[in-house]
Design a protein around this motif. Structure first.
Motif, mmCIF file in Angstrom:
data_model
loop_
_atom_site.group_PDB
_atom_site.id
_atom_site.type_symbol
_atom_site.label_atom_id
_atom_site.label_comp_id
_atom_site.label_asym_id
_atom_site.label_seq_id
_atom_site.Cartn_x
_atom_site.Cartn_y
_atom_site.Cartn_z
ATOM 1 N N GLY A 1 0.811 -1.210 0.000
ATOM 2 C CA GLY A 1 0.000 0.000 0.000
ATOM 3 C C GLY A 1 0.847 1.263 0.000
ATOM 4 N N VAL A 2 1.962 1.253 0.728
ATOM 5 C CA VAL A 2 2.846 2.422 0.762
ATOM 6 C C VAL A 2 3.460 2.659 -0.615
ATOM 7 C CG1 VAL A 2 4.991 3.338 1.714
ATOM 8 C CG2 VAL A 2 3.348 2.223 3.217
ATOM 9 N N ILE A 3 3.870 1.568 -1.285
ATOM 10 C CA ILE A 3 4.427 1.705 -2.637
ATOM 11 C C ILE A 3 3.379 2.278 -3.583
ATOM 12 C CG2 ILE A 3 5.289 0.396 -4.622
ATOM 13 C CD1 ILE A 3 6.654 -1.470 -2.612
ATOM 14 N N GLN A 4 2.148 1.752 -3.479
ATOM 15 C CA GLN A 4 1.065 2.266 -4.328
ATOM 16 C C GLN A 4 0.818 3.750 -4.046
ATOM 17 O OE1 GLN A 4 -0.488 0.552 -6.656
ATOM 18 N NE2 GLN A 4 -2.246 1.813 -7.144
ATOM 19 N N ALA A 5 0.854 4.137 -2.783
ATOM 20 C CA ALA A 5 0.638 5.536 -2.415
ATOM 21 C C ALA A 5 1.738 6.424 -2.990
ATOM 22 C CB ALA A 5 0.583 5.679 -0.899
ATOM 23 N N MET A 6 2.981 5.949 -2.987
ATOM 24 C CA MET A 6 4.091 6.724 -3.543
ATOM 25 C C MET A 6 3.932 6.888 -5.058
ATOM 26 S SD MET A 6 7.243 5.205 -1.302
ATOM 27 C CE MET A 6 8.472 6.174 -2.155
ATOM 28 N N VAL A 7 3.484 5.808 -5.730
ATOM 29 C CA VAL A 7 3.250 5.881 -7.174
ATOM 30 C C VAL A 7 2.150 6.896 -7.474
ATOM 31 C CG1 VAL A 7 2.401 4.592 -9.171
ATOM 32 C CG2 VAL A 7 4.088 3.556 -7.651
ATOM 33 N N LEU A 8 1.103 6.883 -6.673
ATOM 34 C CA LEU A 8 0.011 7.846 -6.865
ATOM 35 C C LEU A 8 0.485 9.286 -6.685
ATOM 36 C CD1 LEU A 8 -2.922 6.075 -4.958
ATOM 37 C CD2 LEU A 8 -2.729 6.400 -7.421
ATOM 38 N N SER A 9 1.402 9.498 -5.749
ATOM 39 C CA SER A 9 1.825 10.869 -5.437
ATOM 40 C C SER A 9 2.707 11.471 -6.532
ATOM 41 C CB SER A 9 2.573 10.889 -4.099
ATOM 42 O OG SER A 9 3.828 10.234 -4.215
ATOM 43 N N LEU A 10 3.373 10.636 -7.343
ATOM 44 C CA LEU A 10 4.285 11.167 -8.362
ATOM 45 C C LEU A 10 3.572 12.063 -9.379
ATOM 46 C CD1 LEU A 10 6.647 8.114 -8.967
ATOM 47 C CD2 LEU A 10 7.161 10.239 -7.769
ATOM 48 N N PRO A 11 2.488 11.590 -10.009
ATOM 49 C CA PRO A 11 1.813 12.480 -10.965
ATOM 50 C C PRO A 11 0.773 13.391 -10.325
ATOM 51 C CG PRO A 11 0.837 10.311 -11.094
ATOM 52 C CD PRO A 11 1.941 10.233 -10.070
ATOM 53 N N GLY A 12 0.459 13.197 -9.050
ATOM 54 C CA GLY A 12 -0.559 14.019 -8.393
ATOM 55 C C GLY A 12 -1.913 13.352 -8.328
#
Length: 203
Positions: A17-28
């Protein structure tokens, strides 16, 4: 910051979930009120970016690509890898009818609104998508202006005119010249200089 941007449930899910959250944060990207939204200012979209297999629920993967087209305008492409139900998307302001998503990428224009809003909304709730049209209050909606060529070149290559910086090429040329001079001296010492000259050169 990840929790404030709608990723608190992902963080509670553990490492994945943390990895997914980081991926989401990259493009906004962020989850908000039954939809996934892409919240980035159009002026920041000066390079291509692709986010694949964003988990939306347990059985849906969303692919989002931000591409700078030939006219220097950014465009959004959205598709689904797999899905458990129908999903819909709309661009900034949601004034246009929702578009049903599938395996084939759907293109959306990048629009600039006043006040600035998210440039993309994705949801499985068709009624919620129609409600967004009335809940997002914008004064003006228009296609985002094209990026200037020198801005694109600056972000792609680090130089306004494109390509690498001239200082880089000067450094490479200097290293090549020094290397060849050193190589020439070795060859001359080995094959051309006499015994006395060899000895003198080595001293």
């Amino acid at each position: 910051n990840l929790e404030k941007n709608g990723c608190h449930n992902l963080i509670k899910a553990g490492a994945d979930g943390v990895i997914q959250a980081m991926v989401l944060s990259l493009p906004g990207l962020k989850f908000s009120n039954h939809h996934l939204e892409l919240n980035v200012h159009p002026k920041e979209l000066h390079r291509d970016l692709t986010v694949r297999r964003v988990n939306y629920g347990n059985e849906t993967h969303v692919n989002i690509s931000l591409n700078v087209m030939e006219d220097n305008r950014a465009a959004i492409f959205v598709s689904l890898d797999k899905r458990n139900r129908d999903y819909y998307a709309c661009d900034a302001g949601c004034l246009d009818p929702p578009v049903k998503l599938g395996l084939t990428p759907q293109q959306f224009p990048v629009k600039l609104t006043e006040p600035v809003t998210s440039i993309l909304y994705v949801t499985a709730d068709h009624e919620h998508m129609n409600d967004l049209k009335h809940t997002i209050h914008v004064v003006e909606v228009g296609e985002a202006p094209a990026h200037e060529q020198h801005v694109l070149e600056l972000h792609r290559t680090g130089a306004r005119l494109g390509g690498l910086h001239p200082l880089f090429w000067f450094s490479i040329a200097t290293i090549i010249v020094i290397f060849h001079l050193f190589l020439f001296r070795l060859i001359y010492n080995e094959y051309c200089a006499g015994p006395n000259e060899k000895y003198r050169i080595r001293l």
